[in-house]
Every structure is written in C-alpha cells, then in structure tokens.
Design a protein around this motif. Sequence first.
Motif, PDB file in Angstrom:
ATOM      1  N   PRO A   8      -4.752   4.231   8.391  1.00  0.00           N
ATOM      2  CA  PRO A   8      -4.346   2.927   8.921  1.00  0.00           C
ATOM      3  C   PRO A   8      -2.882   2.627   8.729  1.00  0.00           C
ATOM      4  N   ARG A   9      -2.247   3.142   7.666  1.00  0.00           N
ATOM      5  CA  ARG A   9      -0.813   2.887   7.504  1.00  0.00           C
ATOM      6  C   ARG A   9      -0.024   3.528   8.622  1.00  0.00           C
ATOM      7  N   ALA A  10      -0.516   4.659   9.174  1.00  0.00           N
ATOM      8  CA  ALA A  10       0.168   5.284  10.302  1.00  0.00           C
ATOM      9  C   ALA A  10       0.115   4.381  11.524  1.00  0.00           C
ATOM     10  N   ILE A 110      -2.533  -6.273   6.618  1.00  0.00           N
ATOM     11  CA  ILE A 110      -3.018  -5.647   7.848  1.00  0.00           C
ATOM     12  C   ILE A 110      -3.567  -4.259   7.566  1.00  0.00           C
ATOM     13  N   THR A 111      -2.894  -3.516   6.683  1.00  0.00           N
ATOM     14  CA  THR A 111      -3.355  -2.175   6.333  1.00  0.00           C
ATOM     15  C   THR A 111      -4.724  -2.213   5.672  1.00  0.00           C
ATOM     16  N   ASP A 215       8.755  -2.873   6.154  1.00  0.00           N
ATOM     17  CA  ASP A 215       7.520  -2.414   5.521  1.00  0.00           C
ATOM     18  C   ASP A 215       6.574  -1.928   6.616  1.00  0.00           C
ATOM     19  N   GLY A 216       5.930  -0.799   6.349  1.00  0.00           N
ATOM     20  CA  GLY A 216       5.073  -0.180   7.352  1.00  0.00           C
ATOM     21  C   GLY A 216       5.821   0.765   8.258  1.00  0.00           C
ATOM     22  N   MET A 217       7.150   0.801   8.159  1.00  0.00           N
ATOM     23  CA  MET A 217       7.927   1.675   9.029  1.00  0.00           C
ATOM     24  C   MET A 217       7.862   3.136   8.602  1.00  0.00           C
ATOM     25  N   GLN A 218       7.921   3.382   7.275  1.00  0.00           N
ATOM     26  CA  GLN A 218       7.903   4.773   6.811  1.00  0.00           C
ATOM     27  C   GLN A 218       7.206   4.823   5.455  1.00  0.00           C
TER      28      GLN A 218
END
Length: 218
Positions: A8-10, A110-111, A215-218
């Motif tokens: 999900p993080r992807a 969200i993750t 955040d969530g970008m990489q």
Amino acid sequence: MNFLRTNPRAIAARWRTAAFVAVPVLALTVACGGGDDGAGGTKTHDTIADVPEAPTGSGAKDEKKSGGPAAGKSEFYDAQMKFVQCMRAKGGYKDFPDPKLSGYLDWDKITVIGAQPGRNDGIKAGKNDACVDELQAAMNAEPERDQQKDYESMLAHAKCMRDNGVSRFTNPTMSGGNAQPGGDPNPASPSIDLDSPTYKKAREACESKLLDGLDGMQ
C-alpha cells in the motif's frame, strides 16, 4: 498489479508522485522504497546543506490568482477537503482521513487504510475512479513547490535510510527541473522488504527529513 495490492505504501507513492510532477492523474509514476538488505545502495551526492525545517515553495501562481501564499494554501486545503468528502461519500472509504492543515493528505493514515484486506483497489481515487475529478482539482490547486529544496529533502531522507540499514535505498534525481523520488532500485520487482523491522525502524528515524507534502513519495 499484484505489487500494488501487497504494498500500500507504493500506492501512496504513485499517487503523490503524479501530483508532484504534475502529470495526468491516470499516468502515475512509480516511487517506492524501504527494507533491510545487504546490497550496497547508491551513495553519490550525499553531501548537502541542512534540510529546511518548514515546507517551502514559491507559490507564485497562487499569489497571482489567489492573493498570496496564504490564500493559495487555503484553496489547496479546500480542494483536498472536497476530494476527501468525495472519497467518503462516493469513493467507498467512509474513514478516509482529513487532510493536514497544510492541505496535504495524511499518508500515514491512508497507508493504514490501504493495508486492510480488499481496500487497496480504490484507495487512489475511489471505487471505479469515482473521485478522479476531485483529485485532479486538488492536484491543480497545490501551491508551486521549490524543486531544489524538495530534492535536497529527499536526498537527506535517502541517505538517512541507508545509514539506518536500508542499504539499497537509492537517491532522488532531477529530471526536467522536477525532483524525482528515490527508493527501491527496481520497483517493478522490489528488492526491499517494506515490512521488515529494519525498514520500519529506519522509516521512523528518517521521517523528519522529508518536507511537508513529500511523505509517501519515497
């Protein structure tokens, strides 16, 4: 697409990357990373200035059309809130979290939602893409960012991840004036375990290196 369903993080990274480089919402760019691995990661360009403590961005386009940076941020927040409301009402996610006061989505929450069984398919824009229009409007309302500072932030984060045991975590790059996230060297066939204790510990230790909105970008 199995990779996205199990990571999900992807999904979060793909979604944020699309907004970040201002590409069409359905042409998302892969950006993910993490995990403990013994192979060496990319270690070039590690010496940089201190990362700013607050989010930066010129906001020029918002100043011209909305009366200044504060007005631009308010417009962005309102657009994100409409997207969130759509996700709750039509997108199939009644528990979709409010955006942060900055207007950026809360990717930690969200993750967690996307990690629940059967809840990944619509996390990007709602079930059957019910909230694509609202997502695109929020992307268009995002204040202009300082790409160099975003690059330096992600570079500091990548170095921190490697220093904390995620050896394969690659550096970001600059392409066409836009900062492109680093992370897993081969997202299509991941070599980094997002669920490993080392990755999770490094993620927590390095979270502060990322500017708001990255955040969530990489």
